[in-house]
Scaffold this motif. Structure first.
Motif, PDB file in Angstrom:
ATOM      1  N   ASN A  63      43.477 -45.738  16.080  1.00 48.66           N
ATOM      2  CA  ASN A  63      42.860 -44.549  15.462  1.00 48.66           C
ATOM      3  C   ASN A  63      41.791 -43.944  16.359  1.00 48.66           C
ATOM      4  OD1 ASN A  63      42.615 -42.624  13.417  1.00 48.66           O
ATOM      5  ND2 ASN A  63      40.988 -43.757  12.389  1.00 48.66           N
ATOM      6  N   PHE A  93      41.667 -41.129  17.591  1.00 51.96           N
ATOM      7  CA  PHE A  93      41.406 -39.733  17.229  1.00 51.96           C
ATOM      8  C   PHE A  93      40.108 -39.592  16.454  1.00 51.96           C
ATOM      9  CE2 PHE A  93      41.896 -36.259  14.106  1.00 51.96           C
ATOM     10  CZ  PHE A  93      42.024 -35.184  14.964  1.00 51.96           C
ATOM     11  N   ALA A  94      39.806 -40.571  15.599  1.00 52.85           N
ATOM     12  CA  ALA A  94      38.611 -40.497  14.745  1.00 52.85           C
ATOM     13  C   ALA A  94      37.433 -41.259  15.334  1.00 52.85           C
ATOM     14  CB  ALA A  94      38.934 -41.043  13.356  1.00 52.85           C
ATOM     15  N   ASN A 135      35.159 -35.529  19.215  1.00 51.51           N
ATOM     16  CA  ASN A 135      36.060 -34.490  18.720  1.00 51.51           C
ATOM     17  C   ASN A 135      36.185 -34.513  17.193  1.00 51.51           C
ATOM     18  OD1 ASN A 135      37.740 -37.034  19.143  1.00 51.51           O
ATOM     19  ND2 ASN A 135      39.160 -35.782  17.979  1.00 51.51           N
ATOM     20  N   TYR A 136      36.031 -35.696  16.602  1.00 54.16           N
ATOM     21  CA  TYR A 136      36.323 -35.850  15.177  1.00 54.16           C
ATOM     22  C   TYR A 136      35.370 -35.034  14.306  1.00 54.16           C
ATOM     23  CZ  TYR A 136      38.082 -38.211  11.000  1.00 54.16           C
ATOM     24  OH  TYR A 136      38.667 -38.501   9.798  1.00 54.16           O
ATOM     25  N   GLN A 137      34.118 -34.889  14.738  1.00 53.22           N
ATOM     26  CA  GLN A 137      33.171 -34.101  13.947  1.00 53.22           C
ATOM     27  C   GLN A 137      33.602 -32.644  13.854  1.00 53.22           C
ATOM     28  OE1 GLN A 137      30.791 -35.475  12.167  1.00 53.22           O
ATOM     29  NE2 GLN A 137      31.485 -37.434  12.994  1.00 53.22           N
ATOM     30  N   LEU A 169      36.953 -32.544  11.565  1.00 54.49           N
ATOM     31  CA  LEU A 169      36.665 -32.624  10.136  1.00 54.49           C
ATOM     32  C   LEU A 169      36.322 -31.269   9.535  1.00 54.49           C
ATOM     33  CD1 LEU A 169      34.518 -35.899   9.953  1.00 54.49           C
ATOM     34  CD2 LEU A 169      36.783 -35.543   8.949  1.00 54.49           C
ATOM     35  N   HIS A 208      40.584 -32.580  20.014  1.00 59.22           N
ATOM     36  CA  HIS A 208      41.182 -33.833  20.478  1.00 59.22           C
ATOM     37  C   HIS A 208      40.331 -34.418  21.606  1.00 59.22           C
ATOM     38  CE1 HIS A 208      45.119 -33.089  18.458  1.00 59.22           C
ATOM     39  NE2 HIS A 208      44.791 -31.822  18.645  1.00 59.22           N
ATOM     40  N   PRO A 221      42.657 -33.431   9.543  1.00 52.21           N
ATOM     41  CA  PRO A 221      41.994 -34.479   8.776  1.00 52.21           C
ATOM     42  C   PRO A 221      41.721 -34.025   7.340  1.00 52.21           C
ATOM     43  CG  PRO A 221      40.983 -34.295  10.928  1.00 52.21           C
ATOM     44  CD  PRO A 221      41.950 -33.151  10.810  1.00 52.21           C
TER      45      PRO A 221
END
Length: 462
Positions: free
Chosen positions: A387, A389-390, A394-396, A399, A405, A460
């Motif tokens: 995981n 990706f999270a 980038n994840y913030q 979301l 990415h 997400p």
């Protein structure tokens, strides 16, 4: 000489509480296209040698060394002709973070009896209460729901169990001590990793993870179905400051949107006992990529779209530089066409085709395939179970709906979070070729009208 330069950069970094006061350069003007731009390995190496050198002591999150590193990035941005983001007065953004620490031991009471020997791995809640549910299986995916889970399977993966609590209302996960938990405790520097939070926001509710010696766990397990309370009487909350460096290359069409290229500037700093975690791959290599993309993309005529370049602070502490950016973006989030973060691009993953890097969550959007079609040396993530990706900045953005990415080289390199993460263990020629391959695709993205989309189920929260 480097120490004097670092001190001078620190003065720049601490010049103002929000964005540092730095004179803006002249606007970028049109010029001949840079069709033959070549990234030089000595440029890549120079950035990493400074950022991961002994003078910066591992650039610990929200430290003076992190601030110096951010000031170095800001100075490079200005030297390449980037501007401060409109509406700001400099390249440096200061972000206040509340960082808890535990001065003492957690107190765990199960069924009315104190259980000695508890070690807190993760958490932050000063008090947790619930009813104990016992699970002695080995499959983390089958972890039951409940406020408090006692998990003692002999082959249960700690991280799998922790992942299984996501999206539930689990408050406390109590694990039976094992070789894995002992190694994890050692990797954490024999101190808990407590949940920090932005000073501007309320703390988030997360799961606390406690490890008990085998005999103590077995005693606690007999109290399944009874009340459990954990308190942290030695919890101290201190306010610290992390630093983002942000530069802006304006486009010719304000309505065309903005691209965000980013990496994180911090690492793990100095560990208990004096061990320096240099962080050459994680993530001085990513910062070097952002700097050299800024160098290349600012060298020619202005693009249609603007480009934001960022080096975020405190990623290792919980992604607080990118959290602050996403919570109060310098441009509307809807204007950000795409975000590419760069994380650990300093080595080639043996699972990937020769010369390529991976894009986390490749299949989640149309961005990765579009970049590949334009010559980017990137491929699918071969570790979907991790995981990744999270697990980066980038994840913030993702979301909040931005197609975002992370590009990485060897995400499970043996030097990860170790003192051996030094420039001696980087593949500079690989990094140079990888960055070179991205200049054309990013320039294409900045010049045209293409806007990537999430694939069905890729966004997400969907």
């Amino acid at each position: 000489m480097k120490r004097l330069f670092a001190a001078a950069l620190l003065c720049t970094a601490l010049a103002a509480p929000a964005f540092a006061q730095t004179a803006a350069p002249a606007p970028v003007t049109s010029a001949a296209p840079a069709t033959d731009w070549t990234v030089k390995p000595e440029w890549i190496s120079a950035h990493v040698r400074f950022l991961a050198g002994p003078e910066l002591q591992g650039r610990g999150s929200a430290t003076r060394d992190e601030a110096i590193a951010a000031a170095y990035v800001a100075a490079r941005f200005q030297g390449y002709g980037l501007q401060p983001v409109p509406g700001t007065d400099g390249y440096l953004q200061k972000v206040k973070v509340i960082r808890p620490r535990l001065d003492g031991e957690p107190k765990l009471v199960v069924g009315g009896k104190m259980i000695a020997g508890a070690k807190l791995l993760f958490g932050g809640a000063e008090r947790v209460e619930g009813v104990a549910t016992l699970y002695m299986g080995d499959d983390g995916a089958e972890l039951p729901a409940g406020d408090v889970i006692l998990a003692g399977g002999p082959r249960l993966s700690t991280m799998a169990a922790l992942r299984a609590t996501r999206g539930r209302k689990t408050k406390l996960l109590v694990l039976r001590e094992s070789d894995e938990t002992q190694k994890l405790w050692s990797r954490l520097g024999e101190r808990p990793r407590l949940d920090a939070y932005l000073a501007s926001q309320a703390p988030e509710d997360g799961v606390s993870v406690v490890v008990l010696p085998a005999a103590a766990f077995d005693r606690a397990a007999k109290a399944a179905g009874k009340p459990v309370t954990m308190t942290l009487p030695g919890l101290v909350r201190e306010e610290v400051e992390t630093t983002n460096a942000i530069g802006y290359l304006p486009g010719t069409d304000p309505k065309a949107g903005v691209i965000l290229l980013a990496a994180h500037v911090d690492h793990l700093g100095v560990q208990p006992g004096g061990t320096v975690m240099y962080g050459a791959n994680d993530d001085a290599s990513g910062v070097a990529a952002v700097l050299e993309l800024a160098h290349a993309l600012s060298s020619g005529k202005r693009h249609k779209r603007g480009i934001l370049f960022a080096a975020f602070g405190a990623e290792e502490m919980g992604g607080f530089g990118s959290r602050a950016f996403a919570a109060a973006p310098p441009v509307p989030l809807g204007d950000i066409v795409a975000n590419l973060a760069f994380e650990m691009i300093g080595a080639q993953d043996p699972k990937l085709p020769a010369g390529t890097m991976m894009i986390t969550g490749f299949e989640r959007s149309t961005l990765g395939p579009a970049l590949v079609e334009r010559g980017a040396l990137v491929a699918k993530d071969p570790y979907p179970e991790q995981n990744f990706f999270a697990r980066s900045d980038n994840y913030q953005l993702a979301l909040r709906g931005v197609v975002a990415h992370t590009i990485s080289g060897w995400a499970v390199t043996p030097t990860y979070h170790s003192p051996q993460d030094t420039i001696a263990n980087l593949d500079i020629p690989f990094m140079t070729r990888a960055v070179q391959s991205l200049i054309g695709p990013v320039r294409w993205l900045a010049e045209g009208d293409y806007r990537p989309d999430w694939t069905p189920g890729g966004k997400p929260g969907e």
